[in-house]
Design a protein around this motif. Structure first.
Motif, PDB file in Angstrom:
ATOM      1  N   THR A   1     -70.394  21.078  66.797  1.00 41.48           N
ATOM      2  CA  THR A   1     -71.074  19.813  67.084  1.00 41.48           C
ATOM      3  C   THR A   1     -70.865  19.392  68.531  1.00 41.48           C
ATOM      4  N   VAL A   2     -69.636  19.506  69.011  1.00 45.46           N
ATOM      5  CA  VAL A   2     -69.351  19.140  70.403  1.00 45.46           C
ATOM      6  C   VAL A   2     -70.081  20.068  71.366  1.00 45.46           C
ATOM      7  N   ILE A   3     -70.067  21.356  71.093  1.00 41.40           N
ATOM      8  CA  ILE A   3     -70.723  22.313  71.985  1.00 41.40           C
ATOM      9  C   ILE A   3     -72.234  22.085  72.027  1.00 41.40           C
ATOM     10  N   ASP A   4     -72.825  21.727  70.874  1.00 35.35           N
ATOM     11  CA  ASP A   4     -74.273  21.514  70.841  1.00 35.35           C
ATOM     12  C   ASP A   4     -74.697  20.257  71.581  1.00 35.35           C
ATOM     13  N   HIS A   5     -73.907  19.199  71.492  1.00 35.83           N
ATOM     14  CA  HIS A   5     -74.300  17.917  72.087  1.00 35.83           C
ATOM     15  C   HIS A   5     -73.794  17.720  73.504  1.00 35.83           C
ATOM     16  N   LEU A   6     -72.834  18.514  73.931  1.00 38.23           N
ATOM     17  CA  LEU A   6     -72.244  18.300  75.257  1.00 38.23           C
ATOM     18  C   LEU A   6     -73.258  18.430  76.396  1.00 38.23           C
ATOM     19  N   PRO A   7     -74.200  19.408  76.388  1.00 37.01           N
ATOM     20  CA  PRO A   7     -75.144  19.498  77.527  1.00 37.01           C
ATOM     21  C   PRO A   7     -76.062  18.300  77.666  1.00 37.01           C
ATOM     22  N   HIS A   8     -76.207  17.481  76.632  1.00 31.45           N
ATOM     23  CA  HIS A   8     -77.133  16.351  76.684  1.00 31.45           C
ATOM     24  C   HIS A   8     -76.452  15.052  77.107  1.00 31.45           C
ATOM     25  N   LEU A   9     -75.164  15.090  77.419  1.00 30.91           N
ATOM     26  CA  LEU A   9     -74.424  13.892  77.807  1.00 30.91           C
ATOM     27  C   LEU A   9     -74.107  13.945  79.290  1.00 30.91           C
ATOM     28  N   PHE A  10     -74.265  12.810  79.960  1.00 34.42           N
ATOM     29  CA  PHE A  10     -74.051  12.752  81.400  1.00 34.42           C
ATOM     30  C   PHE A  10     -73.030  11.698  81.806  1.00 34.42           C
ATOM     31  N   ASP A  11     -72.540  10.924  80.873  1.00 30.94           N
ATOM     32  CA  ASP A  11     -71.526   9.906  81.164  1.00 30.94           C
ATOM     33  C   ASP A  11     -70.170  10.389  80.662  1.00 30.94           C
ATOM     34  N   GLY A  12     -69.147  10.146  81.471  1.00 34.15           N
ATOM     35  CA  GLY A  12     -67.817  10.597  81.095  1.00 34.15           C
ATOM     36  C   GLY A  12     -67.309   9.946  79.824  1.00 34.15           C
ATOM     37  N   HIS A  13     -67.527   8.635  79.688  1.00 33.18           N
ATOM     38  CA  HIS A  13     -67.007   7.958  78.491  1.00 33.18           C
ATOM     39  C   HIS A  13     -67.744   8.397  77.238  1.00 33.18           C
TER      40      HIS A  13
ATOM     41  N   ALA B   1     -66.124  13.715  71.712  1.00 33.36           N
ATOM     42  CA  ALA B   1     -64.971  14.538  71.313  1.00 33.36           C
ATOM     43  C   ALA B   1     -64.084  13.799  70.327  1.00 33.36           C
ATOM     44  N   GLU B   2     -63.914  12.499  70.522  1.00 36.65           N
ATOM     45  CA  GLU B   2     -63.057  11.749  69.607  1.00 36.65           C
ATOM     46  C   GLU B   2     -63.692  11.618  68.227  1.00 36.65           C
ATOM     47  N   ARG B   3     -65.003  11.333  68.190  1.00 36.76           N
ATOM     48  CA  ARG B   3     -65.668  11.201  66.889  1.00 36.76           C
ATOM     49  C   ARG B   3     -65.718  12.530  66.139  1.00 36.76           C
ATOM     50  N   SER B   4     -65.921  13.621  66.858  1.00 39.00           N
ATOM     51  CA  SER B   4     -66.110  14.906  66.194  1.00 39.00           C
ATOM     52  C   SER B   4     -64.794  15.611  65.899  1.00 39.00           C
ATOM     53  N   LEU B   5     -63.898  15.663  66.896  1.00 43.51           N
ATOM     54  CA  LEU B   5     -62.671  16.443  66.764  1.00 43.51           C
ATOM     55  C   LEU B   5     -61.501  15.640  66.216  1.00 43.51           C
ATOM     56  N   MET B   6     -61.363  14.385  66.652  1.00 48.84           N
ATOM     57  CA  MET B   6     -60.179  13.619  66.301  1.00 48.84           C
ATOM     58  C   MET B   6     -60.307  12.884  64.975  1.00 48.84           C
ATOM     59  N   ALA B   7     -61.511  12.448  64.614  1.00 49.27           N
ATOM     60  CA  ALA B   7     -61.654  11.651  63.395  1.00 49.27           C
ATOM     61  C   ALA B   7     -61.182  12.396  62.138  1.00 49.27           C
ATOM     62  N   PRO B   8     -61.552  13.683  61.926  1.00 47.42           N
ATOM     63  CA  PRO B   8     -61.005  14.373  60.740  1.00 47.42           C
ATOM     64  C   PRO B   8     -59.493  14.532  60.785  1.00 47.42           C
TER      65      PRO B   8
ATOM     66  N   LEU C   1     -56.198  12.606  72.560  1.00 48.66           N
ATOM     67  CA  LEU C   1     -57.156  11.643  73.103  1.00 48.66           C
ATOM     68  C   LEU C   1     -56.705  10.239  72.740  1.00 48.66           C
ATOM     69  N   PRO C   2     -56.855   9.278  73.627  1.00 46.08           N
ATOM     70  CA  PRO C   2     -56.516   7.891  73.273  1.00 46.08           C
ATOM     71  C   PRO C   2     -57.526   7.342  72.273  1.00 46.08           C
ATOM     72  N   PHE C   3     -57.118   6.304  71.571  1.00 44.77           N
ATOM     73  CA  PHE C   3     -58.013   5.663  70.607  1.00 44.77           C
ATOM     74  C   PHE C   3     -59.026   4.813  71.363  1.00 44.77           C
TER      75      PHE C   3
END
Length: 340
Positions: free
Chosen positions: A166-178, A184-191, A312-314
């Motif tokens: 999920t992160v790899i697929d959506h990363l090219p479409h994001l341009f803001d650091g936050h 990454a926090e929603r996809s990797l850290m939430a589970p 990652l911070p909350f």
């Protein structure tokens, strides 16, 4: 039966209607009053355990000189032992030499593993700081660097395969650091956060039950310490730290520092007020009450371990608080009281 039909009571051209009265109007407030929340305010990031300071030159000199002296003493003792074995019998000398070689290989392997374990803890600390700076500065390049490192860390985890994709697929479409850090926090850290909370709740339940049935206070203390150490190690392994012996000591120090900074059992969370307000002091026996308190102490250790080890911070996910675990502990205590 006919279907009901809504009909207007007045038309635009009806007499007595003024269009000017129906236009929206804006009102400027005369005074603004800011009120604080009474329930679970977001924990201040400044209350997190500060990163450990590097050792000074005096400490490095003491450790280096002590290590050299200890190594020399062990080397001389081993040499004397091997010489004595050869003097007694040649085959005893060769046997002792082989055992010494196997011991040195095992020690070297353990040292390498400890170095990698400490390095993993340092990498997670660096990622947390870089992620915080990325959110603050909205730095796209730094955010992509943080995400790439996270994907590499969890690259051999089958349970994170879908999150990584999920992160790899959506990363090219994001341009803001936050936004990158939020993804990454929603996809990797939430589970991982959900599993860490489940580990903390299970450990707190075990502590509460053992405290309720144990006959000695010493057993309570020993089991609380055992569960706290076990829980901190499990949460660290869950987030990818995998601490060894020295890494675990460093993790324990960071968790204790966090607990000291945030106030131990945190009466600021309103735990005592909630327990008394729910009438639990009158409903539960003394042992069950002690079990609830010990369980809450274990919860604090689990929350501290999550905040210390999490890479990652909350930001987008809610931070765990002790109040979230109170209903389950009180339910467990009341059920135990009914059965007994």
């Amino acid at each position: 039966m006919k279907r009901p039909i809504a009909r207007p009571t007045a038309t635009a051209n009806a007499p007595g209607t003024d269009p000017a009265l129906r236009t929206p109007r804006a009102f400027a407030p005369t005074a603004v009053e800011l009120t604080g929340s009474d329930f679970d305010p977001a924990p201040d990031e400044t209350l997190l355990a500060p990163p450990p300071r590097p050792m000074g030159w005096l400490g490095r000199l003491a450790w280096t000189s002590g290590g050299v002296l200890l190594s020399a003493a062990l080397g001389l003792a081993a040499d004397r032992l091997i010489r004595d074995l050869f003097a007694a019998n040649p085959w005893l000398g060769w046997l002792g030499l082989g055992v010494l070689a196997a011991f040195l290989v095992a020690v070297l392997a353990l040292a390498v593993r400890e170095v990698f374990a400490l390095r993993r803890l340092l990498v997670l600390d660096a990622l947390r700081r870089d992620a915080a700076l990325t959110t603050l500065d909205n730095d796209q390049q730094r955010g992509r660097h943080v995400v790439d490192k996270l994907v590499a860390i969890y690259g051999d985890r089958p349970d994170q395969a879908r999150a990584r994709q999920t992160v790899i697929d959506h990363l090219p479409h994001l341009f803001d650091g936050h936004e990158i850090i939020a993804l990454a926090e929603r996809s990797l850290m939430a589970p991982l956060d959900a599993r860490a909370k489940a580990l903390t709740a299970a450990s707190a339940r075990r502590v509460a039950l053992v405290t309720a049935v144990s006959p000695r206070a010493l057993i309570d203390i020993a089991f609380v310490l055992y569960e706290s150490v076990r829980l901190a190690g499990a949460i660290a392994a869950l987030y990818g730290a995998r601490p060894g012996l020295f890494g675990f000591w460093r993790l324990t120090g960071a968790v204790l520092t966090h607990l000291a900074v945030t106030g131990g059992l945190v009466l600021t969370d309103g735990l005592v007020e909630q327990l008394v307000g729910q009438g639990l002091a009158a409903k539960l026996s003394a042992r069950l009450g002690e079990g609830v308190v010990n369980g809450l102490m274990t919860v604090r250790v689990g929350i501290a371990a999550m905040r210390v080890v999490r890479p990652l911070p909350f930001e987008t996910q809610p931070q765990p608080v002790v109040r979230d675990f109170i209903p389950e502990l009180t339910k467990l205590a009341t059920d135990s009281a009914k059965t007994t």
